[in-house]
Design a protein around this motif. Sequence first.
Motif, PDB file in Angstrom:
ATOM      1  N   LYS A   1       0.793  -1.225   0.000  1.00  0.00           N
ATOM      2  CA  LYS A   1       0.000   0.000   0.000  1.00  0.00           C
ATOM      3  C   LYS A   1       0.831   1.285   0.000  1.00  0.00           C
ATOM      4  O   LYS A   1       0.275   2.373   0.013  1.00  0.00           O
ATOM      5  N   GLU A   2       2.148   1.189   0.005  1.00  0.00           N
ATOM      6  CA  GLU A   2       2.981   2.374  -0.023  1.00  0.00           C
ATOM      7  C   GLU A   2       3.890   2.374  -1.246  1.00  0.00           C
ATOM      8  O   GLU A   2       4.248   1.311  -1.757  1.00  0.00           O
ATOM      9  N   ALA A   3       4.254   3.562  -1.688  1.00  0.00           N
ATOM     10  CA  ALA A   3       5.168   3.712  -2.816  1.00  0.00           C
ATOM     11  C   ALA A   3       6.338   4.591  -2.403  1.00  0.00           C
ATOM     12  O   ALA A   3       6.165   5.585  -1.687  1.00  0.00           O
ATOM     13  N   TYR A   4       7.529   4.210  -2.865  1.00  0.00           N
ATOM     14  CA  TYR A   4       8.751   4.960  -2.587  1.00  0.00           C
ATOM     15  C   TYR A   4       9.387   5.328  -3.934  1.00  0.00           C
ATOM     16  O   TYR A   4       9.568   4.475  -4.792  1.00  0.00           O
ATOM     17  N   GLN A   5       9.711   6.599  -4.085  1.00  0.00           N
ATOM     18  CA  GLN A   5      10.328   7.056  -5.327  1.00  0.00           C
ATOM     19  C   GLN A   5      11.511   7.958  -5.003  1.00  0.00           C
ATOM     20  O   GLN A   5      11.427   8.802  -4.102  1.00  0.00           O
ATOM     21  N   GLU A   6      12.597   7.774  -5.739  1.00  0.00           N
ATOM     22  CA  GLU A   6      13.766   8.629  -5.572  1.00  0.00           C
ATOM     23  C   GLU A   6      14.295   8.994  -6.957  1.00  0.00           C
ATOM     24  O   GLU A   6      14.557   8.120  -7.783  1.00  0.00           O
ATOM     25  N   PHE A   7      14.424  10.297  -7.204  1.00  0.00           N
ATOM     26  CA  PHE A   7      14.872  10.785  -8.504  1.00  0.00           C
ATOM     27  C   PHE A   7      16.050  11.742  -8.332  1.00  0.00           C
ATOM     28  O   PHE A   7      16.038  12.600  -7.440  1.00  0.00           O
ATOM     29  N   TYR A   8      17.022  11.592  -9.226  1.00  0.00           N
ATOM     30  CA  TYR A   8      18.160  12.503  -9.301  1.00  0.00           C
ATOM     31  C   TYR A   8      17.928  13.393 -10.509  1.00  0.00           C
ATOM     32  O   TYR A   8      17.905  12.903 -11.649  1.00  0.00           O
ATOM     33  N   ILE A   9      17.721  14.680 -10.263  1.00  0.00           N
ATOM     34  CA  ILE A   9      17.252  15.571 -11.330  1.00  0.00           C
ATOM     35  C   ILE A   9      18.156  16.798 -11.488  1.00  0.00           C
ATOM     36  O   ILE A   9      18.930  17.147 -10.608  1.00  0.00           O
ATOM     37  N   ARG A  10      18.023  17.432 -12.643  1.00  0.00           N
ATOM     38  CA  ARG A  10      18.545  18.775 -12.893  1.00  0.00           C
ATOM     39  C   ARG A  10      17.517  19.520 -13.729  1.00  0.00           C
ATOM     40  O   ARG A  10      16.678  18.895 -14.399  1.00  0.00           O
ATOM     41  N   HIS A  11      17.596  20.823 -13.723  1.00  0.00           N
ATOM     42  CA  HIS A  11      16.781  21.627 -14.624  1.00  0.00           C
ATOM     43  C   HIS A  11      17.261  21.378 -16.054  1.00  0.00           C
ATOM     44  O   HIS A  11      18.390  20.931 -16.271  1.00  0.00           O
ATOM     45  N   VAL A  12      16.414  21.681 -17.046  1.00  0.00           N
ATOM     46  CA  VAL A  12      16.796  21.444 -18.445  1.00  0.00           C
ATOM     47  C   VAL A  12      18.035  22.240 -18.848  1.00  0.00           C
ATOM     48  O   VAL A  12      18.718  21.878 -19.817  1.00  0.00           O
ATOM     49  N   ASP A  13      18.337  23.320 -18.109  1.00  0.00           N
ATOM     50  CA  ASP A  13      19.547  24.080 -18.431  1.00  0.00           C
ATOM     51  C   ASP A  13      20.803  23.447 -17.837  1.00  0.00           C
ATOM     52  O   ASP A  13      21.904  23.986 -17.965  1.00  0.00           O
ATOM     53  N   GLY A  14      20.635  22.267 -17.165  1.00  0.00           N
ATOM     54  CA  GLY A  14      21.783  21.510 -16.695  1.00  0.00           C
ATOM     55  C   GLY A  14      22.209  21.777 -15.269  1.00  0.00           C
ATOM     56  O   GLY A  14      23.179  21.186 -14.799  1.00  0.00           O
ATOM     57  N   VAL A  15      21.486  22.646 -14.552  1.00  0.00           N
ATOM     58  CA  VAL A  15      21.892  22.971 -13.184  1.00  0.00           C
ATOM     59  C   VAL A  15      20.892  22.390 -12.180  1.00  0.00           C
ATOM     60  O   VAL A  15      19.697  22.271 -12.471  1.00  0.00           O
ATOM     61  N   PRO A  16      21.372  22.019 -10.994  1.00  0.00           N
ATOM     62  CA  PRO A  16      20.453  21.531  -9.962  1.00  0.00           C
ATOM     63  C   PRO A  16      19.703  22.690  -9.315  1.00  0.00           C
ATOM     64  O   PRO A  16      19.962  23.858  -9.619  1.00  0.00           O
ATOM     65  N   ILE A  17      18.784  22.359  -8.425  1.00  0.00           N
ATOM     66  CA  ILE A  17      18.044  23.394  -7.692  1.00  0.00           C
ATOM     67  C   ILE A  17      19.016  24.135  -6.772  1.00  0.00           C
ATOM     68  O   ILE A  17      19.759  23.518  -6.017  1.00  0.00           O
ATOM     69  N   SER A  18      18.991  25.461  -6.846  1.00  0.00           N
ATOM     70  CA  SER A  18      20.019  26.232  -6.147  1.00  0.00           C
ATOM     71  C   SER A  18      19.484  27.129  -5.038  1.00  0.00           C
ATOM     72  O   SER A  18      20.261  27.663  -4.250  1.00  0.00           O
ATOM     73  N   SER A  19      18.165  27.321  -4.960  1.00  0.00           N
ATOM     74  CA  SER A  19      17.622  28.232  -3.952  1.00  0.00           C
ATOM     75  C   SER A  19      16.590  27.530  -3.082  1.00  0.00           C
ATOM     76  O   SER A  19      15.956  26.560  -3.506  1.00  0.00           O
TER      77      SER A  19
END
Length: 446
Positions: A298-316
């Motif tokens: 009954k539970e779901a676990y998700q983990e994603f490694y992402i960047r913005h389309v401009d190639g940078v991670p979240i910075s703020s």
Amino acid sequence: MFERNEEMDDEFAKLIRRVNLPRVVIDNDSCEAATVIQVDCVNKHGILLEFVQVLTDLNLVVTKAHISSDGGWFMDVFNVIDHEGKKIRDEEVINYIQRRLETADGSIPSQRGSVGLVPSEESTSIELTGTDRPGLLSEVCAVLTDLHCNVVNAEIWTHNTRAAAVVQVTDDTTGCAIEDRRRLAIIKEMLCNVLKGNNDLKTAKMTLSPPGITHRERRLHQIMFADRDYDNVERNEGTRVDDRSSRPHVIVSDCAERDYTVITMQSKDRPKLLFDIVCTLTDMQYVVFHGVVLTGRKEAYQEFYIRHVDGVPISSEAERERVMLCLEAAIERRAYEGLELELCTEDRLGLLSDITRILRENSLCIRRAEISTKGGKARGTFYVTDVTGNPVDPKVVDSIHRQIGRGILQVKWNSSSAKPHNENTFSYLFGSFFKARNFRLIKSYS
């Protein structure tokens, strides 16, 4: 010269994708509990959503997934089952999945932020958004009936006091799309008046949508996102225990050594959950480079490694907070577990208006609904509560049955008070590539 080089690069990328079509392997032997689908192809923004959308449209449930798209190549492995929890054994279905995935190219059009009326040859698509209130859908359906519009397909979502709908209608006389500009203007004016209500400070904008076709459920995500349904709404102190314990838990953190942003999520498992998450990340212009999806009891676990389309991670911190709120909203939009009512009867003009009127007169609120028609039959699923958001009184259900008919409306009681299964602390490993990350579980309420 610069523009010309960009065009040449784009054409070269298209050529590479045409030459290197997705390679799909469907395996029913390596996993005892699920059908394993492996997809390898040239990477492109939106390709993950394209593949997940194919599986979702076939009502397949993803129980596990491994995603990797570093560099110019994309590889994904999905473990899927059908709605009955079984492997995919039908050869026709397997061949269809193979064909659909092999022809996917990731070129998914985006129409974020536009709402209005779109005529096509067969029907006119109406997109609506406004402040949710008891009886809103009933009023919308009554207006459409008065204007001789027959509803052939519709999907309605509500979340955080906002409501959104995509409704396909035909002219009741001709059975075709409504193309008369004057009549379309009248329909828009009447529906806009209904959506505004008496005190709606966030009035709906209704304009002609640009040409093109967008997946209906993705369009609903886009409409609600544009309407900022993810903004925090002050939650009632008296919120039921089961509502608090079933809310999704999203963590946005950094993976500095690899220059990624890591998103970890825990929520109740449900159909189309992965689609909703990937859809939102794609429309927010983020790229999933690596990911793991696992479902437990009954539970779901998700983990994603992402960047913005401009190639940078979240910075703020502000962007981090916004991503967290948007993902929570994406999970919650159709996670509601109210009383499920299933409709099946002969289609006719005004049917949906009559059904929604009866629900309104019995003090029920429609939280989510999906309606379709085919071969003269109308089918629909409604998720309802009473006006306070509490479960429906069985006496009210009996009253509705007497008015509509037991053979027309079936009731499916949901055990929405069931507590999530308490798993041990979970972590995901990408070999030596990433460090294991502990996932903190939400405290269960008793």
